[in-house]
Design an enzyme around this catalytic site. Structure first.
Site, PDB file in Angstrom:
ATOM      1  N   GLY A  63       0.812  -1.199   0.000  1.00  0.00           N
ATOM      2  CA  GLY A  63       0.000   0.000   0.000  1.00  0.00           C
ATOM      3  C   GLY A  63       0.848   1.253   0.000  1.00  0.00           C
ATOM      4  N   SER A  64       0.333   2.327  -0.589  1.00  0.00           N
ATOM      5  CA  SER A  64       1.015   3.610  -0.554  1.00  0.00           C
ATOM      6  C   SER A  64       0.784   4.271   0.804  1.00  0.00           C
ATOM      7  CB  SER A  64       0.518   4.502  -1.692  1.00  0.00           C
ATOM      8  OG  SER A  64       0.842   3.932  -2.948  1.00  0.00           O
ATOM      9  N   LYS A 114       6.222  -7.512   2.843  1.00  0.00           N
ATOM     10  CA  LYS A 114       5.950  -7.298   4.270  1.00  0.00           C
ATOM     11  C   LYS A 114       4.819  -8.227   4.705  1.00  0.00           C
ATOM     12  CE  LYS A 114       5.067  -2.880   4.076  1.00  0.00           C
ATOM     13  NZ  LYS A 114       5.052  -2.841   2.595  1.00  0.00           N
ATOM     14  N   HIS A 226       0.119   1.306   9.815  1.00  0.00           N
ATOM     15  CA  HIS A 226      -1.198   1.698   9.311  1.00  0.00           C
ATOM     16  C   HIS A 226      -2.060   2.249  10.445  1.00  0.00           C
ATOM     17  CE1 HIS A 226       0.280  -1.762   6.872  1.00  0.00           C
ATOM     18  NE2 HIS A 226       0.061  -0.888   5.910  1.00  0.00           N
ATOM     19  N   CYS A 411       8.911  35.014  21.294  1.00  0.00           N
ATOM     20  CA  CYS A 411       9.705  36.218  21.547  1.00  0.00           C
ATOM     21  C   CYS A 411      10.011  36.376  23.039  1.00  0.00           C
ATOM     22  CB  CYS A 411       8.964  37.450  21.015  1.00  0.00           C
ATOM     23  SG  CYS A 411       9.813  39.008  21.332  1.00  0.00           S
TER      24      CYS A 411
END
Length: 424
Positions: A63-64, A114, A226, A411
């Site tokens: 999967g992307s 995977k 995921h 700041c």
């Protein structure tokens, strides 16, 4: 329309359904050695157009959403092709087969997969179809997650350690080794890695609203790439105790069992939204803990985004065990060899233990108009300076609030730091 646009406000994209294809196209624009098959939207295959088919081809994918994995690792000395699915979705068996038929030759093909059910199923089906067509194909599955000591039927998940398997196998293939030796190198590398992850915020899918699974001040250990739940949810930890906990978990895992004095390679993986400031802090803590607590010999360190989870705010730590002597040296040589893949670092991963260089003389002493020491500060001037410094310290919060309206809101902290630096 407005609702759709609002749901995409957390991502710089055009439309969720086009994102993977458009991202691949962007990768191709800036990497002329890469090409893709003309199969959008179903077949999204990126391959090295200069691959020598007399050598073993290495294919991976999934999967992307894990960029630079996997297309970013396509190039000389690493992957030959990457098969991309939609975000967090396995590519089809047809897409994998298309990749095999494109880059596979008589030397054969190694699939590095995977350990997720969809990936194993689709890559496995494609491998059998390719074998039937006469192409030698082997498959190595990587599952190096140590989050749970007793994983269920699905087994251990494949995580960032997969990238090191790509690197070792790619070096073997580039050397001209036969398929059997490339497979053996990949299997050895897959068996030598272990990974643990953590996150302060889980990922947000393109076009979806952000998840609020983790509240402010919470973190999760052992979650997947995921967003799968981890083994522990706890109060957020500082870098030192967090890294120690993760590494000790890996060391104690029955899948790794780190012993004192071992040779290791370390990969610190940015899961997507962790700043370089944080990642380098984790590197420092990880190396120090491995050296001091585990007496490890850390031979290589990589840090950066290797296997991301979209915009997950977290890191994973991968250890690769290096055998004593020539065996470990051979793996180091494979990890060190330069590659043509855009996603792999192009700087050495050897450790630097050099002490800091002394500050040049005269920087802290100060120099007066005549080249000597400055004149002393009179009592009235000193009192005025101290009053001004104390006022700045007292006004820090108010100055931060004013700065936040037009800038980054620091700041007050900056001037308070200066005011507090006056010598007593």
């Amino acid at each position: 329309r407005p609702a759709k646009q609002a749901s995409m406000a957390t991502k710089i994209i055009n439309a969720p359904e086009d994102l993977v294809q458009q991202s691949i196209n962007g990768l191709l624009i800036r990497n002329p050695h890469l090409a893709r098959l003309d199969g959008y939207p179903d077949i999204k295959v990126v391959f090295d157009k200069h691959h020598d088919k007399s050598k073993v081809a290495i294919i991976s994918g999934g999967g992307s959403g894990h960029e630079p994995a996997h297309a970013g690792y396509v190039g000389q000395g690493m992957l030959t092709a990457a098969v991309c699915g939609e975000v967090f979705a396995s590519p089809s068996a047809e897409a994998v087969l298309a990749a095999i038929l494109t880059v596979g030759g008589p030397a054969g093909v190694l699939l590095i997969v995977k350990n997720y059910t969809g990936d194993r199923l689709h890559f496995g089906i494609a491998a059998e179809r390719a074998k039937a067509a006469g192409i030698p194909v082997e498959m190595v599955v990587v599952g190096e997650d140590v989050a749970i000591d007793t994983p269920g039927l699905a087994g251990r998940r494949g995580l960032a350690g997969t990238v090191l398997v790509h690197k070792v196998a790619g070096a073997a293939a580039a050397s001209g080794a036969p398929l059997s030796e490339v497979v053996a190198a990949a299997q050895q590398a897959a068996g030598a890695v272990a990974t643990a992850g953590c996150a302060l915020r889980v990922c947000t899918l393109p076009g979806k609203v952000p998840s609020h699974r983790l509240g402010d001040g919470e973190m999760e250990l052992g979650l997947g790439i995921h967003g799968e739940p981890g083994h522990t949810r706890c109060a957020a930890l500082g870098a030192a105790p967090l890294v120690a906990r993760m590494l000790d978990h890996i060391a104690a895992s029955r899948f790794f069992g780190l012993q004192g004095g071992e040779r290791l390679a370390l990969l610190v993986n940015n899961l997507g939204a962790t700043t370089p400031l944080e990642v380098e802090c984790v590197v420092r803590e990880a190396v120090a803990h491995l050296q001091s607590h585990h007496k490890a010999v850390v031979e290589r360190v990589w840090a950066g985004p290797f296997m991301t989870s979209l915009d997950m705010a977290g890191v994973s730590l991968t250890l690769m065990r290096l055998a004593p002597g020539a065996g470990g040296d051979k793996v180091l040589a494979a990890l060190d060899v330069a590659v043509g893949a855009p996603g792999w670092p192009h700087t050495p991963a050897t450790l630097s233990q050099e002490p800091p260089v002394p500050v040049p003389a005269g920087v802290h002493e100060g120099v007066g108009a005549e080249g000597g020491a400055p004149s002393g500060c009179g009592p009235l001037s000193e009192a005025a300076l101290r009053a001004a410094a104390e006022a700045l310290v007292a006004a820090a919060q108010q100055l931060n609030e004013l700065d936040a309206k037009v800038g980054d809101g620091d700041c007050g902290d900056t001037v308070a730091h200066g005011g507090g630096a006056l010598p007593c």
